[in-house]
Write a protein that holds these residues in place. Structure first.
Motif, short mmCIF file in Angstrom:
data_model
loop_
_atom_site.label_atom_id
_atom_site.label_comp_id
_atom_site.label_asym_id
_atom_site.label_seq_id
_atom_site.Cartn_x
_atom_site.Cartn_y
_atom_site.Cartn_z
N CYS A 51 0.87 -1.06 -0.16
CA CYS A 51 -0.07 0.01 -0.09
C CYS A 51 0.87 1.38 0.12
N TYR A 52 1.77 1.27 0.62
CA TYR A 52 2.74 2.32 0.96
C TYR A 52 3.66 2.47 -0.36
N GLU A 53 4.03 1.68 -1.16
CA GLU A 53 4.86 1.73 -2.28
C GLU A 53 3.65 2.37 -3.26
N VAL A 54 2.48 1.78 -3.54
CA VAL A 54 1.57 2.32 -4.16
C VAL A 54 1.29 3.81 -4.03
N LEU A 55 1.07 4.25 -2.67
CA LEU A 55 0.92 5.52 -2.26
C LEU A 55 2.14 6.35 -2.60
N SER A 56 3.11 5.89 -2.64
CA SER A 56 4.39 6.53 -3.19
C SER A 56 4.27 7.00 -4.43
N TRP A 57 3.85 5.75 -5.29
CA TRP A 57 3.88 5.93 -6.96
C TRP A 57 2.74 6.85 -7.24
N ILE A 58 1.69 7.04 -6.55
CA ILE A 58 0.71 8.00 -6.77
C ILE A 58 1.23 9.46 -6.70
N ARG A 62 2.84 8.65 -11.38
CA ARG A 62 1.69 7.88 -11.63
C ARG A 62 2.08 7.35 -13.24
N VAL A 63 3.52 7.20 -13.55
CA VAL A 63 3.65 6.52 -14.79
C VAL A 63 3.49 5.27 -14.74
N ILE A 64 2.54 4.46 -15.56
CA ILE A 64 2.10 3.18 -15.57
C ILE A 64 3.34 2.03 -15.54
N LYS A 65 4.38 2.29 -16.27
CA LYS A 65 5.58 1.29 -16.31
C LYS A 65 6.32 1.31 -14.85
N LYS A 86 -11.65 17.70 -5.26
CA LYS A 86 -12.57 16.91 -4.82
C LYS A 86 -13.11 15.87 -5.82
N GLU A 87 -12.20 15.48 -6.80
CA GLU A 87 -12.44 14.43 -7.78
C GLU A 87 -12.00 13.14 -7.01
N ILE A 88 -12.88 12.16 -7.09
CA ILE A 88 -12.59 10.74 -6.32
C ILE A 88 -11.99 9.71 -7.25
N LEU A 89 -10.64 9.54 -6.89
CA LEU A 89 -10.19 8.50 -7.97
C LEU A 89 -9.74 7.39 -7.14
N PHE A 90 -10.35 6.20 -7.65
CA PHE A 90 -10.18 4.69 -6.96
C PHE A 90 -9.22 3.99 -7.58
N TYR A 91 -8.12 3.47 -7.01
CA TYR A 91 -7.08 2.38 -7.65
C TYR A 91 -7.44 1.40 -6.78
N ALA A 92 -7.59 0.18 -7.54
CA ALA A 92 -7.99 -1.05 -7.33
C ALA A 92 -6.80 -1.97 -7.60
N ASP A 93 -5.75 -1.80 -6.89
CA ASP A 93 -4.62 -2.98 -7.25
C ASP A 93 -4.23 -2.93 -8.65
N PRO A 95 -2.63 0.18 -11.96
CA PRO A 95 -2.11 1.57 -12.07
C PRO A 95 -3.04 2.43 -12.72
N LEU A 96 -4.19 1.77 -13.06
CA LEU A 96 -5.34 2.50 -13.81
C LEU A 96 -6.35 2.79 -12.70
N CYS A 97 -7.10 3.97 -12.70
CA CYS A 97 -7.83 4.23 -11.76
C CYS A 97 -9.22 4.53 -12.34
N ASP A 98 -10.39 4.50 -11.61
CA ASP A 98 -11.68 4.86 -11.75
C ASP A 98 -11.90 6.21 -11.19
#
Length: 148
Positions: A51-58, A62-65, A86-93, A95-98
């Motif tokens: 989680c903390y690695e992904v948070l750091s990536w964000i 946010r480069v997909i590679k 106040k945009e809601i971005l949802f990352y579910a495991d 690199p692409l988000c909803d």
């Protein structure tokens, strides 16, 4: 099969709130699950280190590679990112988000309780309190942050 991550993170359009409970095997610990920086506020759920690695990536680029590599097949991360707009971005495991267009959202094992509470007019903080009353994997206090 649906992943169940033991937490509750709720956004009501103004405030992001989360419980502080972490369960490892039969032990309960306390941690922080929401964070703020110049981009906005973040709620993290999943396997801690990943989680903390992904948070750091964000936060970085946010480069997909450059998406973090999983060390174990059980590693997963779910991130709720509320931008300063106040945009809601949802990352579910991945690199692409909803981009969610909803008045409120909740993730984690206590999400159904929290969503029902917010539907009935409760704040995110109050919704997390409700989830903590009914979900055994949520608890140990509440943190909350507002987008400024």
């Amino acid at each position: 099969q649906k992943e169940i991550f033991m937490t509750i993170i709720a956004w009501d359009g103004k405030t992001l709130a989360a419980d502080r409970r972490v369960c490892y095997n039969d032990e309960i610990f306390v941690t922080t699950k929401i964070f703020k920086n110049n981009l906005g506020i973040f709620g993290v759920a999943g396997e801690g280190v990943f989680c903390y690695e992904v948070l750091s990536w964000i936060k970085k680029n946010r480069v997909i590679k450059n998406w973090p590599k999983k060390l174990n097949k059980e590693d997963f991360a779910v991130i709720l990112f509320i931008t300063n707009k106040k945009e809601i971005l949802f990352y579910a495991d991945c690199p692409l988000c909803d981009k969610l267009e909803v008045p409120f959202v909740a993730i984690g094992s206590g999400a159904q309780y929290a969503r029902a509470a917010m539907f009935l007019g409760k704040t995110a903080k109050e919704a997390v309190e409700v989830a903590c009353m009914f979900d055994p994997y949520c608890g140990n206090g509440i943190d909350y942050l507002k987008v400024t």
